[in-house]
Design a protein around this motif. Structure first.
Motif, short mmCIF file in Angstrom:
data_model
loop_
_atom_site.label_atom_id
_atom_site.label_comp_id
_atom_site.label_asym_id
_atom_site.label_seq_id
_atom_site.Cartn_x
_atom_site.Cartn_y
_atom_site.Cartn_z
N LYS A 147 -25.70 2.50 -59.64
CA LYS A 147 -25.72 2.70 -58.20
C LYS A 147 -26.54 3.95 -57.89
O LYS A 147 -26.82 4.76 -58.78
N SER B 158 -23.64 -13.54 -54.44
CA SER B 158 -23.78 -12.15 -54.84
C SER B 158 -22.41 -11.55 -55.15
O SER B 158 -21.91 -10.71 -54.41
N ASP C 108 -13.22 -8.43 -53.03
CA ASP C 108 -13.68 -7.13 -52.57
C ASP C 108 -12.92 -6.83 -51.28
O ASP C 108 -12.58 -7.73 -50.51
N ASP D 290 -22.33 -7.53 -55.38
CA ASP D 290 -22.56 -6.72 -54.18
C ASP D 290 -22.48 -7.64 -52.97
O ASP D 290 -23.43 -8.33 -52.63
N PRO E 248 -29.12 -2.14 -53.82
CA PRO E 248 -27.91 -2.87 -54.19
C PRO E 248 -27.35 -2.40 -55.53
O PRO E 248 -28.06 -1.86 -56.38
N THR E 249 -26.06 -2.63 -55.71
CA THR E 249 -25.43 -2.42 -57.00
C THR E 249 -25.89 -3.51 -57.95
O THR E 249 -25.93 -4.68 -57.58
N ARG F 9 -22.64 -7.22 -49.94
CA ARG F 9 -23.56 -6.97 -48.81
C ARG F 9 -24.74 -7.93 -48.81
O ARG F 9 -25.36 -8.16 -47.75
#
Length: 325
Positions: free
Chosen positions: A176, A244, A222, A247, A191-192, A249
């Motif tokens: 990260k 995803s 999450d 991550d 992004p992770t 997001r």
């Protein structure tokens, strides 16, 4: 309207989240200080003629600093012509040109923030508190002290040390950004992602810079936990159902559902929020397949509108109530 308790909103005039909060506030009390105001010719004034009673003026509105009861701080973010993303409260008039733009912006923001920070208004959130709270290393240390579970983490510029950590964690490592909101420096979100053995070789050959390695936490869900003072709005993100899973997001087509966290986890999160000096915070956690809650980070400027739209949680109303309390 002398003596009227004012609520200041510091943001972009088109900021969806700032506007969502404003809809729950009485119009006669709101002063919306938007980042384009100076470009439209609005006047900004700080008056300390009477040292015991400073005043602020924005456009045609003038009010005592002591009459400011709450400040919503949601800075605007814009992309510059060269592709950078910058965060500003007040943009300088275009006629100044690029050479003096940053200086003029700083000169305008100094009396605005300085005078308000000297008052007794409730900030959501204070930029001073946010600047300190944004540090991930501090967050993880305080989260552990608050009784929350945090993942094993290593930040190092030594490629061999990072590789040894990767081996000790059986290769279950993600990387990260160390600093908060990398989009402000990269111009794009970071992004992770998973670290593979081939990445270690590239790391050894690259320029040594501090890099954050963290134990990969497997997820059943999450969790986004939005806190407004003592109020909490938990959201389960069914990230493992989408494209995803590492991550969420990057794939927001998955289900978002209301979620109640255990009391001990809530207590730890609010202890952390208070120790960071925040009234508002959006925390990210993972619920493991074994049922363990693992804290990842807290964002003082974390988005909340998607939580409201997808789960019905009245976050903007809670923020308005916090500002008028």
């Amino acid at each position: 309207m002398a003596g009227t308790t004012r609520i200041l909103i510091l943001s972009r005039s088109d900021h969806a989240e700032a506007l969502a909060v404003r809809r729950h506030l009485p119009d006669e009390r709101v002063v919306f200080v938007d980042d384009d105001g100076l470009r439209r010719g609005l006047r900004l004034t700080w008056d300390l003629t009477d040292p015991g009673d400073p005043w602020l003026g924005w456009g045609d509105t003038r009010f005592a600093v002591r009459d400011v009861g709450g400040v919503l701080y949601r800075p605007g973010m814009r992309r510059t012509p060269d592709g950078r993303i910058v965060e500003t409260l007040l943009r300088a008039p275009e006629s100044l040109g690029e050479r003096y733009a940053d200086f003029a912006r700083a000169e305008a923001e100094a009396p605005l923030l300085g005078s308000l920070l000297a008052g007794s208004a409730r900030w959501v959130n204070s930029p001073v508190a946010e600047a300190a709270a944004d540090h991930k290393m501090r967050q993880l240390a305080l989260a552990h002290m608050a009784g929350l579970t945090v993942p094993p983490t290593l930040v190092s510029s030594d490629a061999e040390e990072l590789a040894e950590f990767w081996e000790r964690q059986d290769g279950r490592i993600v990387v990260k950004a160390v600093a908060a909101r990398p989009a402000l420096t990269l111009g794009t979100p970071l992004p992770t992602r998973r670290v593979h053995r081939a990445d270690l070789a590239a790391l050894r050959e690259g320029v040594p810079v501090p890099t954050l390695f963290q134990r990969l936490i497997p997820a059943r869900l999450d969790l986004r936990v939005t806190m407004v003072g003592e109020r909490t709005f938990g959201t389960a993100i069914h990230s493992q159902e989408g494209s995803s899973p590492l991550d969420w997001r990057l794939d927001q087509t998955v289900r978002f559902t209301p979620y109640d966290l255990p009391p001990e986890v809530l207590s730890g999160l609010h202890t952390l929020r208070e120790r960071l000096g925040l009234h508002y915070g959006a925390a990210d956690l993972r619920l493991t397949p074994e049922g363990e809650y693992v804290f990842l980070e807290i964002n003082p400027q974390g988005s909340f509108l998607f939580v409201e739209q997808l789960t019905g949680a009245p976050v903007s109303q809670a923020l308005a109530q916090a500002l008028t309390a």
